[in-house]
Design a protein around this motif. Structure first.
Motif, PDB file in Angstrom:
ATOM      1  N   THR A  31       0.855  -1.161   0.000  1.00  0.00           N
ATOM      2  CA  THR A  31       0.000   0.000   0.000  1.00  0.00           C
ATOM      3  C   THR A  31       0.894   1.213   0.000  1.00  0.00           C
ATOM      4  N   VAL A  32       0.541   2.193  -0.807  1.00  0.00           N
ATOM      5  CA  VAL A  32       1.458   3.293  -1.061  1.00  0.00           C
ATOM      6  C   VAL A  32       0.880   4.591  -0.509  1.00  0.00           C
ATOM      7  N   ASN A  33       1.660   5.265   0.304  1.00  0.00           N
ATOM      8  CA  ASN A  33       1.208   6.508   0.909  1.00  0.00           C
ATOM      9  C   ASN A  33       1.431   7.712   0.010  1.00  0.00           C
ATOM     10  N   SER A  34       2.354   7.635  -0.922  1.00  0.00           N
ATOM     11  CA  SER A  34       2.604   8.717  -1.866  1.00  0.00           C
ATOM     12  C   SER A  34       3.216   8.110  -3.100  1.00  0.00           C
ATOM     13  N   LEU A  35       3.569   8.929  -4.075  1.00  0.00           N
ATOM     14  CA  LEU A  35       4.167   8.423  -5.297  1.00  0.00           C
ATOM     15  C   LEU A  35       5.590   7.961  -5.084  1.00  0.00           C
ATOM     16  N   SER A  36       6.187   8.279  -3.979  1.00  0.00           N
ATOM     17  CA  SER A  36       7.585   7.905  -3.796  1.00  0.00           C
ATOM     18  C   SER A  36       7.826   7.034  -2.569  1.00  0.00           C
ATOM     19  N   VAL A  37       6.818   6.816  -1.727  1.00  0.00           N
ATOM     20  CA  VAL A  37       7.014   6.033  -0.509  1.00  0.00           C
ATOM     21  C   VAL A  37       5.941   4.958  -0.455  1.00  0.00           C
ATOM     22  N   SER A  38       6.332   3.724  -0.185  1.00  0.00           N
ATOM     23  CA  SER A  38       5.359   2.643  -0.049  1.00  0.00           C
ATOM     24  C   SER A  38       5.646   1.851   1.211  1.00  0.00           C
ATOM     25  N   THR A  39       4.575   1.371   1.839  1.00  0.00           N
ATOM     26  CA  THR A  39       4.708   0.595   3.068  1.00  0.00           C
ATOM     27  C   THR A  39       4.164  -0.795   2.832  1.00  0.00           C
ATOM     28  N   PRO A  40       4.979  -1.849   2.961  1.00  0.00           N
ATOM     29  CA  PRO A  40       4.478  -3.201   2.727  1.00  0.00           C
ATOM     30  C   PRO A  40       3.601  -3.689   3.870  1.00  0.00           C
ATOM     31  N   VAL A  41       2.501  -4.353   3.485  1.00  0.00           N
ATOM     32  CA  VAL A  41       1.651  -5.011   4.458  1.00  0.00           C
ATOM     33  C   VAL A  41       1.645  -6.479   4.096  1.00  0.00           C
ATOM     34  N   ILE A  57       4.556 -16.476  -5.210  1.00  0.00           N
ATOM     35  CA  ILE A  57       4.227 -15.268  -5.975  1.00  0.00           C
ATOM     36  C   ILE A  57       4.184 -14.083  -5.012  1.00  0.00           C
ATOM     37  N   THR A  58       4.741 -12.959  -5.428  1.00  0.00           N
ATOM     38  CA  THR A  58       4.684 -11.725  -4.649  1.00  0.00           C
ATOM     39  C   THR A  58       3.844 -10.709  -5.414  1.00  0.00           C
ATOM     40  N   HIS A  59       2.961 -10.034  -4.728  1.00  0.00           N
ATOM     41  CA  HIS A  59       1.969  -9.153  -5.347  1.00  0.00           C
ATOM     42  C   HIS A  59       2.253  -7.686  -5.010  1.00  0.00           C
ATOM     43  N   PHE A  60       2.223  -6.826  -6.024  1.00  0.00           N
ATOM     44  CA  PHE A  60       2.416  -5.386  -5.870  1.00  0.00           C
ATOM     45  C   PHE A  60       1.284  -4.662  -6.589  1.00  0.00           C
ATOM     46  N   GLN A  61       1.170  -3.364  -6.338  1.00  0.00           N
ATOM     47  CA  GLN A  61       0.134  -2.578  -6.991  1.00  0.00           C
ATOM     48  C   GLN A  61       0.617  -1.150  -7.207  1.00  0.00           C
ATOM     49  N   LEU A  62       0.292  -0.576  -8.365  1.00  0.00           N
ATOM     50  CA  LEU A  62       0.621   0.824  -8.623  1.00  0.00           C
ATOM     51  C   LEU A  62      -0.095   1.722  -7.615  1.00  0.00           C
ATOM     52  N   PRO A  63       0.458   2.892  -7.337  1.00  0.00           N
ATOM     53  CA  PRO A  63      -0.123   3.747  -6.292  1.00  0.00           C
ATOM     54  C   PRO A  63      -1.391   4.478  -6.692  1.00  0.00           C
ATOM     55  N   ILE A 122      11.839  -2.065 -12.243  1.00  0.00           N
ATOM     56  CA  ILE A 122      10.622  -2.525 -12.894  1.00  0.00           C
ATOM     57  C   ILE A 122       9.961  -1.311 -13.550  1.00  0.00           C
ATOM     58  N   TRP A 123       9.675  -1.421 -14.846  1.00  0.00           N
ATOM     59  CA  TRP A 123       9.019  -0.358 -15.596  1.00  0.00           C
ATOM     60  C   TRP A 123       7.621  -0.816 -15.985  1.00  0.00           C
ATOM     61  N   ILE A 124       6.653   0.065 -15.812  1.00  0.00           N
ATOM     62  CA  ILE A 124       5.273  -0.267 -16.143  1.00  0.00           C
ATOM     63  C   ILE A 124       4.697   0.825 -17.029  1.00  0.00           C
ATOM     64  N   ALA A 125       4.148   0.396 -18.156  1.00  0.00           N
ATOM     65  CA  ALA A 125       3.480   1.310 -19.081  1.00  0.00           C
ATOM     66  C   ALA A 125       2.017   1.418 -18.694  1.00  0.00           C
ATOM     67  N   ASP A 164      11.504   0.555  -7.787  1.00  0.00           N
ATOM     68  CA  ASP A 164      12.820   0.064  -7.370  1.00  0.00           C
ATOM     69  C   ASP A 164      12.742  -1.014  -6.298  1.00  0.00           C
ATOM     70  N   GLY A 165      11.538  -1.524  -6.049  1.00  0.00           N
ATOM     71  CA  GLY A 165      11.336  -2.526  -5.017  1.00  0.00           C
ATOM     72  C   GLY A 165      10.718  -1.954  -3.759  1.00  0.00           C
ATOM     73  N   GLY A 166      10.748  -0.630  -3.635  1.00  0.00           N
ATOM     74  CA  GLY A 166      10.153   0.027  -2.481  1.00  0.00           C
ATOM     75  C   GLY A 166       9.403   1.284  -2.834  1.00  0.00           C
ATOM     76  N   ASN A 167       9.925   2.029  -3.839  1.00  0.00           N
ATOM     77  CA  ASN A 167       9.344   3.311  -4.212  1.00  0.00           C
ATOM     78  C   ASN A 167       8.991   3.350  -5.694  1.00  0.00           C
ATOM     79  N   PHE A 168       7.961   4.140  -6.000  1.00  0.00           N
ATOM     80  CA  PHE A 168       7.543   4.362  -7.385  1.00  0.00           C
ATOM     81  C   PHE A 168       7.946   5.765  -7.840  1.00  0.00           C
ATOM     82  N   LYS A 169       8.307   5.871  -9.107  1.00  0.00           N
ATOM     83  CA  LYS A 169       8.504   7.178  -9.728  1.00  0.00           C
ATOM     84  C   LYS A 169       7.669   7.225 -10.993  1.00  0.00           C
ATOM     85  N   ASN A 170       6.947   8.328 -11.164  1.00  0.00           N
ATOM     86  CA  ASN A 170       6.088   8.493 -12.336  1.00  0.00           C
ATOM     87  C   ASN A 170       6.680   9.510 -13.303  1.00  0.00           C
ATOM     88  N   TYR A 171       6.722   9.139 -14.583  1.00  0.00           N
ATOM     89  CA  TYR A 171       7.128  10.048 -15.650  1.00  0.00           C
ATOM     90  C   TYR A 171       5.877  10.408 -16.447  1.00  0.00           C
TER      91      TYR A 171
END
Length: 333
Positions: free
Chosen positions: A13-23, A34-40, A56-59, A68-75
């Motif tokens: 679960t992601v609190n912002s576009l750059s910080v995520s907290t795993p639950v 299998i490990t599950h992630f989700q876009l913010p 990991i890059w996602i279109a 990067d395994g912990g944080n997301f960056k959006n372009y």
């Protein structure tokens, strides 16, 4: 090498576009990890890639995402920045043999990611330049064994790119030439080990012959099969999905393929000599005899569904695999 072990679930679960907290939560199902992630944010996701640096890059339809395994960056597109992406609808991702990341957009042409500066170089259609990209809606990017670089567009045909000069040679449908491509909406590209370059289009499957720059249009004789060829994958023979699954043999003959899944949204061989075929929430892992080894149903494993798998990516260097759901969920094994 991918190891069959226990099934493990991790939701970010992601609190912002750059910080995520795993639950964390855990479920032992079918001895498959299998490990599950989700876009913010909620968005339509269209492609996934793990580059050689481990990112990991996602279109998506809301720009390009890097994880990067912990944080997301959006372009995202910036009208005032010439080195930003050109369109927020990202359609395709590809890392070439030199490690260059290429980004296809649906409306903004082709982008090359310049890692050193964290910016993008643009290649867009120019109606006054016949050596520019033929069309700005990119559907597929592909590099052959001999390092020829092709861009398939959704309306402008096939492009052969010279990456040194940044120029393009176009191959487009000509109603008066049976040796031209069968349709200008190019949906997928796949090369066989014997050098046949298959081009799937909205109307017809083609083999492109680079030496003559001509196309052979294959005749489909499978009852009930659709005229479009949106998903191709090579595993012993070419596997094709439209309204059903079938193979194309070395003599370019079509054959029905009977698997637990009736069609596919993604077809990807892995590094364990198996092939992963995805449709809706299910992944069928088949062996070289096209026999099903395992079927994984994500809707039965996770309450966050229903899922609809869009793409699969295998990384033989990192020895892991990724599956992307159309709503921005993604899974690693």
């Amino acid at each position: 090498m991918l190891r069959i072990s226990r099934f493990f679930f991790l939701l970010l679960t992601v609190n912002s576009l750059s910080v995520s907290t795993p639950v964390c939560g855990q479920e032992n199902v079918s001895n498959f990890e299998i490990t599950h992630f989700q876009l913010p944010i909620e968005t339509e996701a269209q492609d996934i890639l793990e580059d050689r640096y481990g990112f990991i890059w996602i279109a998506s339809t809301n720009g390009l995402w890097r994880f990067d395994g912990g944080n997301f960056k959006n372009y995202s597109k910036n009208e005032h920045e010439q080195n930003s992406i050109t369109d927020n609808n990202i359609s395709y991702l590809f890392e070439d043999s030199a490690g260059m990341l290429w980004v296809g957009t649906y409306g903004g042409g082709l982008l090359k990611y310049e890692r050193e500066y964290d910016r993008f170089q643009r290649f867009v259609h120019d109606e006054n330049n016949p050596e520019s990209l033929s069309f700005n809606e990119v559907r597929v990017i592909y590099e052959t064994a001999d390092k020829a670089f092709y861009i398939g567009t959704d309306g402008g045909g096939l492009n052969l790119m010279n990456r040194e000069t940044g120029t393009f040679k176009r191959f487009q449908h000509n109603a008066l030439d049976v040796g031209s491509i069968s349709h200008n909406n190019v949906l997928d590209i796949q090369e066989s080990p014997d050098g046949r370059l298959f081009i799937g289009t909205w109307i017809g499957l083609n083999i492109f012959h680079p030496n003559t720059e001509k196309f052979t249009r294959l005749i489909q004789n499978i009852p009930g099969a659709f005229h479009a060829f949106p998903v191709l994958g090579f595993y012993n023979d070419l596997i094709v999905s439209n309204s059903k699954l079938f193979t194309v043999d070395k003599k370019n003959q079509f054959h029905n393929l009977n698997l637990p899944l009736e069609r596919a949204s993604a077809i990807q061989p892995d590094d364990e000599k198996s092939c992963w075929i995805a449709y809706k929430d299910q992944i069928a892992i088949i062996d070289s005899d096209f026999m099903s080894k395992k079927v994984i149903a994500l809707n039965e494993r996770f309450k966050e569904g229903p899922f609809n798998i869009r793409e699969i990516f295998h990384n033989p260097v990192k020895e892991d695999s990724w599956a992307l759901d159309s709503a921005g969920h993604f899974f690693s094994h």
